[in-house]
Scaffold this motif. Structure first.
Motif, PDB file in Angstrom:
ATOM      1  N   MET A 100       0.737  -1.105   0.227  1.00 43.00           N
ATOM      2  CA  MET A 100      -0.103  -0.005   0.037  1.00 43.00           C
ATOM      3  C   MET A 100       0.767   1.358   0.042  1.00 43.00           C
ATOM      4  O   MET A 100       1.779   1.274   0.771  1.00 43.00           O
ATOM      5  N   LYS A 101       0.600   2.261  -0.653  1.00 47.00           N
ATOM      6  CA  LYS A 101       1.341   3.367  -0.998  1.00 47.00           C
ATOM      7  C   LYS A 101       1.257   4.365   0.295  1.00 47.00           C
ATOM      8  O   LYS A 101       0.215   4.329   0.865  1.00 47.00           O
ATOM      9  N   LYS A 102       2.364   5.036   0.467  1.00 43.22           N
ATOM     10  CA  LYS A 102       2.320   5.940   1.822  1.00 43.22           C
ATOM     11  C   LYS A 102       1.943   7.286   1.485  1.00 43.22           C
ATOM     12  O   LYS A 102       1.890   7.776   0.182  1.00 43.22           O
ATOM     13  N   LEU A 103       1.334   7.922   2.385  1.00 50.43           N
ATOM     14  CA  LEU A 103       0.736   9.312   1.813  1.00 50.43           C
ATOM     15  C   LEU A 103       1.836  10.362   2.290  1.00 50.43           C
ATOM     16  O   LEU A 103       2.069  10.738   3.445  1.00 50.43           O
ATOM     17  N   GLU A 104       2.543  10.873   1.210  1.00 49.39           N
ATOM     18  CA  GLU A 104       3.758  11.581   1.320  1.00 49.39           C
ATOM     19  C   GLU A 104       3.678  12.951   0.626  1.00 49.39           C
ATOM     20  O   GLU A 104       4.747  13.881   0.930  1.00 49.39           O
ATOM     21  N   THR A 105       2.647  13.128  -0.540  1.00 52.50           N
ATOM     22  CA  THR A 105       2.918  14.403  -1.139  1.00 52.50           C
ATOM     23  C   THR A 105       1.552  14.965  -1.156  1.00 52.50           C
ATOM     24  O   THR A 105       0.725  14.708  -1.120  1.00 52.50           O
ATOM     25  N   ARG A 106       1.584  16.421  -1.816  1.00 52.25           N
ATOM     26  CA  ARG A 106       0.413  17.043  -2.025  1.00 52.25           C
ATOM     27  C   ARG A 106      -0.277  16.174  -3.044  1.00 52.25           C
ATOM     28  O   ARG A 106      -1.661  16.291  -3.053  1.00 52.25           O
ATOM     29  N   LYS A 107       0.185  15.600  -4.128  1.00 52.70           N
ATOM     30  CA  LYS A 107      -0.486  15.013  -5.045  1.00 52.70           C
ATOM     31  C   LYS A 107      -1.044  13.697  -4.523  1.00 52.70           C
ATOM     32  O   LYS A 107      -2.355  13.482  -4.862  1.00 52.70           O
ATOM     33  N   ASP A 108      -0.682  13.230  -3.490  1.00 54.98           N
ATOM     34  CA  ASP A 108      -1.403  12.136  -2.829  1.00 54.98           C
ATOM     35  C   ASP A 108      -2.546  12.556  -1.912  1.00 54.98           C
ATOM     36  O   ASP A 108      -3.645  12.155  -2.007  1.00 54.98           O
ATOM     37  N   ILE A 109      -2.518  13.705  -1.451  1.00 54.19           N
ATOM     38  CA  ILE A 109      -3.544  14.566  -0.696  1.00 54.19           C
ATOM     39  C   ILE A 109      -4.446  14.859  -1.722  1.00 54.19           C
ATOM     40  O   ILE A 109      -5.857  14.480  -1.620  1.00 54.19           O
ATOM     41  N   GLU A 110      -4.002  15.460  -3.067  1.00 52.15           N
ATOM     42  CA  GLU A 110      -5.329  15.414  -3.925  1.00 52.15           C
ATOM     43  C   GLU A 110      -5.899  14.238  -4.377  1.00 52.15           C
ATOM     44  O   GLU A 110      -7.287  14.241  -4.435  1.00 52.15           O
ATOM     45  N   GLN A 111      -5.460  13.311  -4.367  1.00 54.64           N
ATOM     46  CA  GLN A 111      -6.010  11.849  -4.791  1.00 54.64           C
ATOM     47  C   GLN A 111      -6.792  11.574  -3.538  1.00 54.64           C
ATOM     48  O   GLN A 111      -8.091  11.238  -3.886  1.00 54.64           O
ATOM     49  N   LEU A 112      -6.372  11.503  -2.399  1.00 59.51           N
ATOM     50  CA  LEU A 112      -7.363  11.353  -1.308  1.00 59.51           C
ATOM     51  C   LEU A 112      -8.402  12.109  -1.283  1.00 59.51           C
ATOM     52  O   LEU A 112      -9.808  11.842  -1.044  1.00 59.51           O
ATOM     53  N   VAL A 113      -8.344  13.410  -1.379  1.00 63.38           N
ATOM     54  CA  VAL A 113      -9.467  14.387  -1.186  1.00 63.38           C
ATOM     55  C   VAL A 113     -10.269  14.346  -2.529  1.00 63.38           C
ATOM     56  O   VAL A 113     -11.815  14.351  -2.250  1.00 63.38           O
ATOM     57  N   ASN A 114      -9.990  13.716  -3.540  1.00 67.51           N
ATOM     58  CA  ASN A 114     -10.804  13.745  -4.593  1.00 67.51           C
ATOM     59  C   ASN A 114     -11.725  12.405  -4.592  1.00 67.51           C
ATOM     60  O   ASN A 114     -13.018  12.440  -4.826  1.00 67.51           O
ATOM     61  N   SER A 115     -10.861  11.414  -3.942  1.00 67.26           N
ATOM     62  CA  SER A 115     -11.608   9.901  -3.866  1.00 67.26           C
ATOM     63  C   SER A 115     -12.569  10.319  -2.588  1.00 67.26           C
ATOM     64  O   SER A 115     -13.657   9.729  -2.705  1.00 67.26           O
ATOM     65  N   PHE A 116     -12.293  11.046  -1.784  1.00 73.20           N
ATOM     66  CA  PHE A 116     -13.300  11.108  -0.650  1.00 73.20           C
ATOM     67  C   PHE A 116     -14.658  11.898  -0.839  1.00 73.20           C
ATOM     68  O   PHE A 116     -15.626  11.346  -0.688  1.00 73.20           O
ATOM     69  N   TYR A 117     -14.201  12.827  -1.832  1.00 73.21           N
ATOM     70  CA  TYR A 117     -15.338  13.937  -1.993  1.00 73.21           C
ATOM     71  C   TYR A 117     -16.380  13.257  -3.099  1.00 73.21           C
ATOM     72  O   TYR A 117     -17.460  13.350  -3.140  1.00 73.21           O
TER      73      TYR A 117
END
Length: 126
Positions: free
Chosen positions: A1-18
């Motif tokens: 599983m990928k680590k949460l490390e970059t703004r790009k990761d945050i963008e993926q997380l936030v987009n998936s969440f919303y």
């Protein structure tokens, strides 16, 4: 599983969440019907919010608590709504990331949900 490390990761997380939020029967209406969220403006704010919280990058400018009070006046934001928000967030984090920052993202969201629920309830009583 990928680590949460970059703004790009945050963008993926936030987009998936919303993507989950706007389909959710319990909380979608707060975003779509009441706040009428402009996603082109909201999502970058959320990227910066979580980047600030998780990475200490002070890129977020705003008052998240203040933004929720007007919504709470139109429709009560209750514990069950924050529980659902937290459940979707936790699910999204766990589906996409692992490691210390993923755990921190869940922990911080738990604290946010508790504080928001408390403050919204208090505001309704005043």
């Amino acid at each position: 599983m990928k680590k949460l490390e970059t703004r790009k990761d945050i963008e993926q997380l936030v987009n998936s969440f919303y993507a989950k939020v706007i389909k959710d029967e319990k909380i979608a209406s707060f975003f779509t019907d009441i706040a009428k969220v402009d996603w082109d403006k909201h999502l970058p704010k959320m990227y910066s919010f979580w980047e600030s919280i998780l990475f200490g990058q002070m890129t977020y400018k705003g008052n998240p608590m203040g933004a929720h009070f007007p919504i709470n006046e139109i429709k009560a934001m209750e514990q069950e709504h924050f529980d659902q928000w937290l459940s979707l967030w936790t699910q999204t984090v766990e589906e996409n990331f692992a490691g210390e920052n993923a755990d921190l993202a869940i922990y911080k969201a738990q604290n946010i949900a508790k504080l928001m629920a408390f403050k919204m309830e208090l505001a309704r009583r005043l």
